[in-house]
Design a protein around this motif. Structure first.
Motif, PDB file in Angstrom:
ATOM      1  N   TRP A 115      -4.925   6.101   0.329  1.00  0.00           N
ATOM      2  CA  TRP A 115      -4.082   4.899   0.281  1.00  0.00           C
ATOM      3  C   TRP A 115      -4.601   3.980  -0.812  1.00  0.00           C
ATOM      4  O   TRP A 115      -5.799   3.696  -0.872  1.00  0.00           O
ATOM      5  N   VAL A 116      -3.691   3.495  -1.669  1.00  0.00           N
ATOM      6  CA  VAL A 116      -4.048   2.534  -2.710  1.00  0.00           C
ATOM      7  C   VAL A 116      -3.298   1.235  -2.435  1.00  0.00           C
ATOM      8  O   VAL A 116      -2.225   1.237  -1.827  1.00  0.00           O
ATOM      9  N   TYR A 117      -3.861   0.121  -2.883  1.00  0.00           N
ATOM     10  CA  TYR A 117      -3.356  -1.205  -2.545  1.00  0.00           C
ATOM     11  C   TYR A 117      -3.136  -2.024  -3.804  1.00  0.00           C
ATOM     12  O   TYR A 117      -3.899  -1.912  -4.756  1.00  0.00           O
ATOM     13  N   GLY A 118      -2.108  -2.873  -3.788  1.00  0.00           N
ATOM     14  CA  GLY A 118      -1.867  -3.768  -4.910  1.00  0.00           C
ATOM     15  C   GLY A 118      -0.413  -4.178  -5.004  1.00  0.00           C
ATOM     16  O   GLY A 118       0.285  -4.297  -4.000  1.00  0.00           O
ATOM     17  N   ASP A 119       0.053  -4.361  -6.258  1.00  0.00           N
ATOM     18  CA  ASP A 119       1.438  -4.745  -6.514  1.00  0.00           C
ATOM     19  C   ASP A 119       2.282  -3.497  -6.706  1.00  0.00           C
ATOM     20  O   ASP A 119       1.833  -2.517  -7.305  1.00  0.00           O
ATOM     21  N   LEU A 120       3.511  -3.546  -6.239  1.00  0.00           N
ATOM     22  CA  LEU A 120       4.433  -2.426  -6.375  1.00  0.00           C
ATOM     23  C   LEU A 120       5.231  -2.602  -7.658  1.00  0.00           C
ATOM     24  O   LEU A 120       5.820  -3.660  -7.895  1.00  0.00           O
ATOM     25  N   LYS A 143       0.862  -1.169   0.000  1.00  0.00           N
ATOM     26  CA  LYS A 143       0.000   0.000   0.000  1.00  0.00           C
ATOM     27  C   LYS A 143       0.905   1.228   0.000  1.00  0.00           C
ATOM     28  O   LYS A 143       2.064   1.157   0.427  1.00  0.00           O
ATOM     29  N   ALA A 144       0.373   2.336  -0.506  1.00  0.00           N
ATOM     30  CA  ALA A 144       1.115   3.594  -0.514  1.00  0.00           C
ATOM     31  C   ALA A 144       0.126   4.721  -0.712  1.00  0.00           C
ATOM     32  O   ALA A 144      -1.003   4.515  -1.166  1.00  0.00           O
ATOM     33  N   LYS A 145       0.567   5.934  -0.374  1.00  0.00           N
ATOM     34  CA  LYS A 145      -0.255   7.124  -0.602  1.00  0.00           C
ATOM     35  C   LYS A 145      -0.164   7.501  -2.073  1.00  0.00           C
ATOM     36  O   LYS A 145       0.929   7.622  -2.632  1.00  0.00           O
ATOM     37  N   ALA A 146      -1.311   7.698  -2.706  1.00  0.00           N
ATOM     38  CA  ALA A 146      -1.354   8.141  -4.096  1.00  0.00           C
ATOM     39  C   ALA A 146      -0.884   9.581  -4.186  1.00  0.00           C
ATOM     40  O   ALA A 146      -1.119  10.379  -3.270  1.00  0.00           O
ATOM     41  N   ILE A 147      -0.211   9.910  -5.276  1.00  0.00           N
ATOM     42  CA  ILE A 147       0.217  11.294  -5.488  1.00  0.00           C
ATOM     43  C   ILE A 147      -0.985  12.167  -5.836  1.00  0.00           C
ATOM     44  O   ILE A 147      -1.055  13.328  -5.464  1.00  0.00           O
ATOM     45  N   ALA A 148      -1.955  11.594  -6.537  1.00  0.00           N
ATOM     46  CA  ALA A 148      -3.171  12.336  -6.903  1.00  0.00           C
ATOM     47  C   ALA A 148      -4.001  12.640  -5.655  1.00  0.00           C
ATOM     48  O   ALA A 148      -3.919  11.937  -4.648  1.00  0.00           O
ATOM     49  N   MET A 160      -7.494  12.960  -3.417  1.00  0.00           N
ATOM     50  CA  MET A 160      -8.602  12.011  -3.250  1.00  0.00           C
ATOM     51  C   MET A 160      -9.708  12.282  -4.262  1.00  0.00           C
ATOM     52  O   MET A 160     -10.329  11.365  -4.758  1.00  0.00           O
ATOM     53  N   GLU A 161      -9.932  13.564  -4.592  1.00  0.00           N
ATOM     54  CA  GLU A 161     -10.958  13.914  -5.590  1.00  0.00           C
ATOM     55  C   GLU A 161     -10.581  13.357  -6.962  1.00  0.00           C
ATOM     56  O   GLU A 161     -11.423  12.815  -7.676  1.00  0.00           O
ATOM     57  N   GLU A 162      -9.281  13.472  -7.324  1.00  0.00           N
ATOM     58  CA  GLU A 162      -8.824  12.923  -8.599  1.00  0.00           C
ATOM     59  C   GLU A 162      -8.972  11.407  -8.635  1.00  0.00           C
ATOM     60  O   GLU A 162      -9.376  10.844  -9.642  1.00  0.00           O
ATOM     61  N   LEU A 163      -8.626  10.760  -7.526  1.00  0.00           N
ATOM     62  CA  LEU A 163      -8.775   9.305  -7.454  1.00  0.00           C
ATOM     63  C   LEU A 163     -10.233   8.908  -7.633  1.00  0.00           C
ATOM     64  O   LEU A 163     -10.546   7.973  -8.368  1.00  0.00           O
ATOM     65  N   ASP A 164     -11.124   9.631  -6.951  1.00  0.00           N
ATOM     66  CA  ASP A 164     -12.559   9.345  -7.066  1.00  0.00           C
ATOM     67  C   ASP A 164     -13.038   9.567  -8.494  1.00  0.00           C
ATOM     68  O   ASP A 164     -13.785   8.753  -9.042  1.00  0.00           O
ATOM     69  N   ASP A 165     -12.586  10.670  -9.133  1.00  0.00           N
ATOM     70  CA  ASP A 165     -12.990  10.964 -10.511  1.00  0.00           C
ATOM     71  C   ASP A 165     -12.519   9.891 -11.485  1.00  0.00           C
ATOM     72  O   ASP A 165     -13.205   9.578 -12.451  1.00  0.00           O
ATOM     73  N   ARG A 166     -11.326   9.318 -11.226  1.00  0.00           N
ATOM     74  CA  ARG A 166     -10.784   8.275 -12.102  1.00  0.00           C
ATOM     75  C   ARG A 166     -11.311   6.891 -11.745  1.00  0.00           C
ATOM     76  O   ARG A 166     -10.971   5.906 -12.391  1.00  0.00           O
ATOM     77  N   GLY A 167     -12.121   6.807 -10.700  1.00  0.00           N
ATOM     78  CA  GLY A 167     -12.702   5.523 -10.297  1.00  0.00           C
ATOM     79  C   GLY A 167     -11.720   4.589  -9.612  1.00  0.00           C
ATOM     80  O   GLY A 167     -11.919   3.376  -9.595  1.00  0.00           O
ATOM     81  N   ILE A 168     -10.646   5.138  -9.032  1.00  0.00           N
ATOM     82  CA  ILE A 168      -9.653   4.319  -8.348  1.00  0.00           C
ATOM     83  C   ILE A 168     -10.094   4.108  -6.902  1.00  0.00           C
ATOM     84  O   ILE A 168     -10.333   5.065  -6.172  1.00  0.00           O
ATOM     85  N   CYS A 201      -1.509   3.505 -10.564  1.00  0.00           N
ATOM     86  CA  CYS A 201      -1.564   4.765  -9.828  1.00  0.00           C
ATOM     87  C   CYS A 201      -0.174   5.186  -9.355  1.00  0.00           C
ATOM     88  O   CYS A 201       0.491   4.429  -8.649  1.00  0.00           O
ATOM     89  N   PRO A 202       0.275   6.397  -9.730  1.00  0.00           N
ATOM     90  CA  PRO A 202       1.548   6.881  -9.197  1.00  0.00           C
ATOM     91  C   PRO A 202       1.432   7.149  -7.694  1.00  0.00           C
ATOM     92  O   PRO A 202       0.408   7.645  -7.223  1.00  0.00           O
ATOM     93  N   ILE A 203       2.491   6.787  -6.966  1.00  0.00           N
ATOM     94  CA  ILE A 203       2.457   6.887  -5.503  1.00  0.00           C
ATOM     95  C   ILE A 203       3.686   7.621  -4.980  1.00  0.00           C
ATOM     96  O   ILE A 203       4.675   7.798  -5.682  1.00  0.00           O
ATOM     97  N   ASP A 204       3.625   8.014  -3.713  1.00  0.00           N
ATOM     98  CA  ASP A 204       4.761   8.597  -3.027  1.00  0.00           C
ATOM     99  C   ASP A 204       5.618   7.436  -2.512  1.00  0.00           C
ATOM    100  O   ASP A 204       5.200   6.709  -1.605  1.00  0.00           O
ATOM    101  N   PRO A 205       6.814   7.215  -3.074  1.00  0.00           N
ATOM    102  CA  PRO A 205       7.639   6.065  -2.679  1.00  0.00           C
ATOM    103  C   PRO A 205       7.979   6.026  -1.186  1.00  0.00           C
ATOM    104  O   PRO A 205       8.215   4.954  -0.638  1.00  0.00           O
ATOM    105  N   LYS A 206       8.008   7.180  -0.515  1.00  0.00           N
ATOM    106  CA  LYS A 206       8.332   7.207   0.919  1.00  0.00           C
ATOM    107  C   LYS A 206       7.237   6.567   1.769  1.00  0.00           C
ATOM    108  O   LYS A 206       7.456   6.272   2.942  1.00  0.00           O
ATOM    109  N   THR A 207       6.045   6.368   1.192  1.00  0.00           N
ATOM    110  CA  THR A 207       4.929   5.831   1.973  1.00  0.00           C
ATOM    111  C   THR A 207       4.653   4.353   1.714  1.00  0.00           C
ATOM    112  O   THR A 207       3.692   3.808   2.240  1.00  0.00           O
TER     113      THR A 207
END
Length: 174
Positions: free
Chosen positions: A29-34, A8-13, A15-23, A58-64
């Motif tokens: 926080w997004v979950y899956g394969d790195l 899991k990691a924090k998305a760079i986008a 939350m509104e952008e994530l919701d608009d893109r249906g993620i 989804c692009p993420i913040d690598p520190k998270t």
């Protein structure tokens, strides 16, 4: 025996952008394969010789980036590398303070870390306003509060993580 490996990691986008893109996300926080340490990928839809179709990229913040430990806390919640947990019922560890033989009671707060494939927490109770360091303990799945000098998940509760709640690790004087 296969082990479930999820990140899991924090998305760079936002939350509104994530919701608009249906993620699908939980508070960003997004979950899956790195992938390449900079993307979380979730849901391969199609794979053939020419291409891969992915449901979410989804692009993420690598520190998270955090890895799932495969362990649940006492409430069944997933425990992740970087989570902050409360370890209850310290009396079962027969701990004493460094300056007298008074048994330690209560609980302590610890960060979860995966080190060389194993999950660790630290026993650092606060006694008379001072943190007493007892060192790392292996975190194991189980109901018992004490498993051969290790900590059982039955005595652990996730209360936050180092990215959203770093203040949970502060407080007592060193």
């Amino acid at each position: 025996m296969s082990r479930e490996i999820i990140f899991k990691a924090k998305a760079i986008a936002s939350m509104e952008e994530l919701d608009d893109r249906g993620i699908k996300h939980e508070n960003g926080w997004v979950y899956g394969d790195l992938v390449d340490g900079t993307y979380i990928v979730n849901g391969v839809l199609e794979v053939n010789d020419e291409h891969i179709t992915i449901a979410m990229w989804c692009p993420i913040d690598p520190k998270t980036v955090s890895q799932y430990t495969t362990l649940p806390d006492q409430n069944g919640k997933r425990i992740w590398d970087g989570d902050i947990v409360r370890i209850d019922n310290l009396a079962v560890f027969n701990l004493t303070s460094n300056y007298n033989d008074t048994p330690v009671r209560g609980s302590c707060i610890s960060k979860v870390e995966i080190i060389e494939g194993h999950t660790y927490v630290w026993l650092t109770p606060v006694i008379d306003g001072k943190k007493i360091r007892y060192g790392a303990r292996l975190l194991l799945k189980g109901l018992y509060k004490y498993i051969s000098r290790n900590v059982a998940t039955g005595s652990v509760e996730v209360i936050g993580n180092i990215h959203d709640n770093p203040e949970l690790l502060g407080g007592a004087a060193e």
